[in-house]
Design an enzyme around this catalytic site. Structure first.
Site, mmCIF file in Angstrom:
data_model
loop_
_atom_site.group_PDB
_atom_site.id
_atom_site.type_symbol
_atom_site.label_atom_id
_atom_site.label_comp_id
_atom_site.label_asym_id
_atom_site.label_seq_id
_atom_site.Cartn_x
_atom_site.Cartn_y
_atom_site.Cartn_z
ATOM 1 N N ASP A 143 0.863 -1.173 0.000
ATOM 2 C CA ASP A 143 0.000 0.000 0.000
ATOM 3 C C ASP A 143 0.899 1.222 0.000
ATOM 4 O O ASP A 143 1.637 1.440 0.953
ATOM 5 C CB ASP A 143 -0.902 -0.023 1.245
ATOM 6 C CG ASP A 143 -1.983 1.042 1.198
ATOM 7 O OD1 ASP A 143 -1.793 2.060 0.496
ATOM 8 O OD2 ASP A 143 -3.006 0.860 1.865
ATOM 9 N N ARG A 145 -0.122 4.412 -0.382
ATOM 10 C CA ARG A 145 -0.846 5.658 -0.146
ATOM 11 C C ARG A 145 -0.170 6.486 0.944
ATOM 12 O O ARG A 145 0.332 5.956 1.911
ATOM 13 C CB ARG A 145 -2.303 5.365 0.226
ATOM 14 C CG ARG A 145 -3.100 4.889 -0.958
ATOM 15 C CD ARG A 145 -4.503 4.519 -0.591
ATOM 16 N NE ARG A 145 -4.535 3.328 0.250
ATOM 17 C CZ ARG A 145 -5.666 2.738 0.633
ATOM 18 N NH1 ARG A 145 -6.829 3.251 0.282
ATOM 19 N NH2 ARG A 145 -5.634 1.664 1.370
#
Ligand SMILES: [Zn+2]
Length: 229
Positions: A143, A145
């Site tokens: 991930d 982000r």
């Protein structure tokens, strides 16, 4: 708070009437910004009585409801059933509008790996990998982000405390480290379809999302629960 965060400022604020496929309608105050660290065109949508929520929060009342939503072109725009982003977006707009607060629309497609890579990850998932394993196989992190721009937008809007509408503990942790005071975590609903059941199960087991995936007979695209913790 916000001691080390690069300063961003509001560039434009403009009303945009919204109407969704199911007829739900509201008007958003859409904000753009100068100074966001990654140079991308992220948006904040002020929904419902967002101005009043800021005043109440400043006076010691409840914090505005804030939903960070990461862009998902296939889910948000085309109604893809491979993930739950479209129904999550739709639910969040209505809940934030009811409470007063902001949706942060973050241009970090595919957990930050980009649209083309996300489609390549889908192909790998069809070969048997889950959503996280596929990202790793493509040379990305599970991930990628980053919520720095989310914190910058909140700072520019004068939001110091937030009630965070999210099941993702990483969002609350990152925002906290960036200087945002998360007074409360508000869980979102679970949007299950036959095509996204594996994706949701991977989110729940691999990323400690606070959701439980209930058995779903044929409720494709239908919101089947709320507040799973
Ligand atoms: Zn999605």
């Amino acid at each position: 708070m916000y001691d080390t965060l690069p300063l961003a400022t509001v560039r434009t604020q403009v009303p945009v009437p919204l109407r969704f496929h199911d007829g739900y309608a509201t008007t958003a105050s859409v904000f753009s910004f100068n100074g966001l660290v990654d140079g991308r065109e992220h948006l904040a949508l002020g929904l419902g009585d967002w101005a009043g929520s800021l005043e109440r929060s400043a006076a010691g009342g409840p914090a505005p409801l804030v939903r960070p939503h990461s862009e998902c072109l296939t889910g948000d725009v085309f109604g893809s059933q491979r993930c739950d982003c479209g129904p999550q977006l739709r639910e969040a707009v209505e809940r934030v509008a009811a409470a007063g607060g902001f949706m942060l629309y973050l241009r970090q497609e595919g957990r930050g790996i980009g649209l083309y890579s996300k489609l390549e990850a889908y192909a790998l998932q069809d070969a048997g990998l889950d959503t996280y394993e596929a990202n790793i196989a493509l040379g990305h992190d599970e991930d990628e982000r980053d919520y720095t721009v989310a914190a910058q937008m909140l700072q520019a809007l004068g939001v110091e405390h937030v009630a965070l509408l999210s099941n993702n503990p990483d969002k609350a942790d990152q925002l906290g480290r960036l200087g945002v005071t998360v007074t409360e975590r508000v869980p979102t609903g679970v949007h299950l379809s036959p095509a996204n059941a594996g994706y949701l199960a991977a989110k729940a087991s691999r990323a400690a999302h606070t959701l439980q995936v209930p058995f779903c007979p044929l409720t494709c695209g239908i919101w089947v629960g709320q507040g799973f913790e």
